[in-house]
Motif scaffolding. Structure first.
Motif, PDB file in Angstrom:
ATOM      1  N   ALA A  32       0.859  -1.188   0.000  1.00  0.00           N
ATOM      2  CA  ALA A  32       0.000   0.000   0.000  1.00  0.00           C
ATOM      3  C   ALA A  32       0.891   1.233   0.000  1.00  0.00           C
ATOM      4  N   ASP A  33       0.773   2.079  -1.031  1.00  0.00           N
ATOM      5  CA  ASP A  33       1.572   3.302  -1.088  1.00  0.00           C
ATOM      6  C   ASP A  33       0.847   4.410  -0.333  1.00  0.00           C
ATOM      7  N   LEU A  34       1.604   5.147   0.482  1.00  0.00           N
ATOM      8  CA  LEU A  34       1.020   6.230   1.273  1.00  0.00           C
ATOM      9  C   LEU A  34       1.797   7.524   1.047  1.00  0.00           C
ATOM     10  N   PRO A  91       5.999   5.984  -6.327  1.00  0.00           N
ATOM     11  CA  PRO A  91       4.820   5.162  -6.629  1.00  0.00           C
ATOM     12  C   PRO A  91       4.878   4.667  -8.077  1.00  0.00           C
ATOM     13  N   CYS A  92       4.460   3.427  -8.308  1.00  0.00           N
ATOM     14  CA  CYS A  92       4.477   2.900  -9.677  1.00  0.00           C
ATOM     15  C   CYS A  92       3.594   3.780 -10.557  1.00  0.00           C
ATOM     16  N   SER A  93       4.043   3.984 -11.806  1.00  0.00           N
ATOM     17  CA  SER A  93       3.320   4.849 -12.745  1.00  0.00           C
ATOM     18  C   SER A  93       3.317   4.169 -14.104  1.00  0.00           C
ATOM     19  N   SER A 109      -1.987   2.260 -12.005  1.00  0.00           N
ATOM     20  CA  SER A 109      -0.761   2.564 -11.256  1.00  0.00           C
ATOM     21  C   SER A 109      -1.087   3.341  -9.988  1.00  0.00           C
ATOM     22  N   CYS A 110      -0.184   3.223  -9.019  1.00  0.00           N
ATOM     23  CA  CYS A 110      -0.348   3.984  -7.775  1.00  0.00           C
ATOM     24  C   CYS A 110      -0.306   5.486  -8.043  1.00  0.00           C
ATOM     25  N   PHE A 111       0.600   5.904  -8.926  1.00  0.00           N
ATOM     26  CA  PHE A 111       0.712   7.336  -9.201  1.00  0.00           C
ATOM     27  C   PHE A 111      -0.614   7.896  -9.700  1.00  0.00           C
ATOM     28  N   ALA A 173      -3.873   0.526  -3.028  1.00  0.00           N
ATOM     29  CA  ALA A 173      -3.528  -0.894  -3.081  1.00  0.00           C
ATOM     30  C   ALA A 173      -2.700  -1.022  -4.362  1.00  0.00           C
ATOM     31  N   CYS A 174      -1.407  -1.321  -4.207  1.00  0.00           N
ATOM     32  CA  CYS A 174      -0.432  -1.164  -5.308  1.00  0.00           C
ATOM     33  C   CYS A 174      -0.748  -2.044  -6.514  1.00  0.00           C
ATOM     34  N   SER A 175      -0.420  -1.483  -7.685  1.00  0.00           N
ATOM     35  CA  SER A 175      -0.760  -2.100  -8.976  1.00  0.00           C
ATOM     36  C   SER A 175       0.420  -2.759  -9.676  1.00  0.00           C
ATOM     37  N   ALA A 176       1.584  -2.837  -9.029  1.00  0.00           N
ATOM     38  CA  ALA A 176       2.777  -3.370  -9.710  1.00  0.00           C
ATOM     39  C   ALA A 176       2.931  -4.862  -9.428  1.00  0.00           C
ATOM     40  N   GLU A 177       3.057  -5.646 -10.487  1.00  0.00           N
ATOM     41  CA  GLU A 177       3.163  -7.100 -10.354  1.00  0.00           C
ATOM     42  C   GLU A 177       4.287  -7.506  -9.402  1.00  0.00           C
TER      43      GLU A 177
END
Ligand SMILES: [Zn+2]
Length: 195
Positions: A32-34, A91-93, A109-111, A173-177
């Motif tokens: 989880a990115d914050l 954050p993943c973009s 993506s988190c971004f 909720a992060c989107s990077a595999e």
């Protein structure tokens, strides 16, 4: 009351000074990115560099303060079931997936999940700093090489942060595999008033 973030989504909300935010990995191995901004002045933001510098470690955990770019405490970590989180990586973009993985197809993506939700609080995409990547497991080799490993979090593990000023918070909720051991899971969070 727990709020659930569906896989590959995000949210933004206000957190008042003294309130605590508990971020829960519902199923395990999910990042989880914050990020956070001062409610009074969103040009004050959560600073990875200052937090790592003052804690003298890249692995922040219970007892550590998280500082703003103006060196004011924004959060205190008050509980930590896992003890391994990342505060080095952005954050993943969409560009992350293109540059690192050569994947130029549309990808959540988190971004994007952060800036779309933070827009209503007047935060522009370019203002989003390096995120605290809760449960993300990044190892640094002796030569400085980074390795992204599966999160150490198990189902129900949580990180709890107390707000030290009135904040605007972005959470995903992060989107990077790679960061999530290959599958996308939900995240939950819970806000509690000062006790
Ligand atoms: Zn992500």
């Amino acid at each position: 009351m727990k709020t659930r973030l569906e896989p590959q989504t995000g949210t933004a909300f206000e957190l008042k000074s003294g309130q605590t935010l508990r971020v829960i990995d519902l199923e395990g191995e999910q990042v989880a990115d914050l990020t956070a901004f001062s409610r009074a002045d969103p040009t004050e933001w959560l600073s990875s560099g200052r937090s790592i510098d003052y804690a003298n470690t890249i692995y922040l955990t219970k007892g550590h303060l998280l500082y703003s770019n103006r060196s004011s405490p924004m959060f205190t970590i008050t509980a930590d079931d896992v003890g391994r989180h990342d505060f080095l990586l952005t954050p993943c973009s969409r560009e992350t997936f293109a540059i690192i993985y050569g994947n130029t197809a549309p990808h959540p993506s988190c971004f994007e999940n952060l800036w779309r939700n933070l827009a209503e609080f007047g935060v522009a995409p370019d203002a989003i700093p390096t995120t605290l990547n809760i449960f993300m497991n990044v190892e640094v080799g002796p030569d400085g090489t980074l390795k992204i490993l599966p999160p150490r979090s198990k189902a129900g593990d949580a990180l709890t942060l107390r707000a030290e000023m009135d904040l605007i918070v972005g959470l995903t909720a992060c989107s990077a595999e790679l960061s999530n051991n290959g599958s996308f899971k939900p995240i939950a969070y819970e806000i509690s008033d000062a006790t």
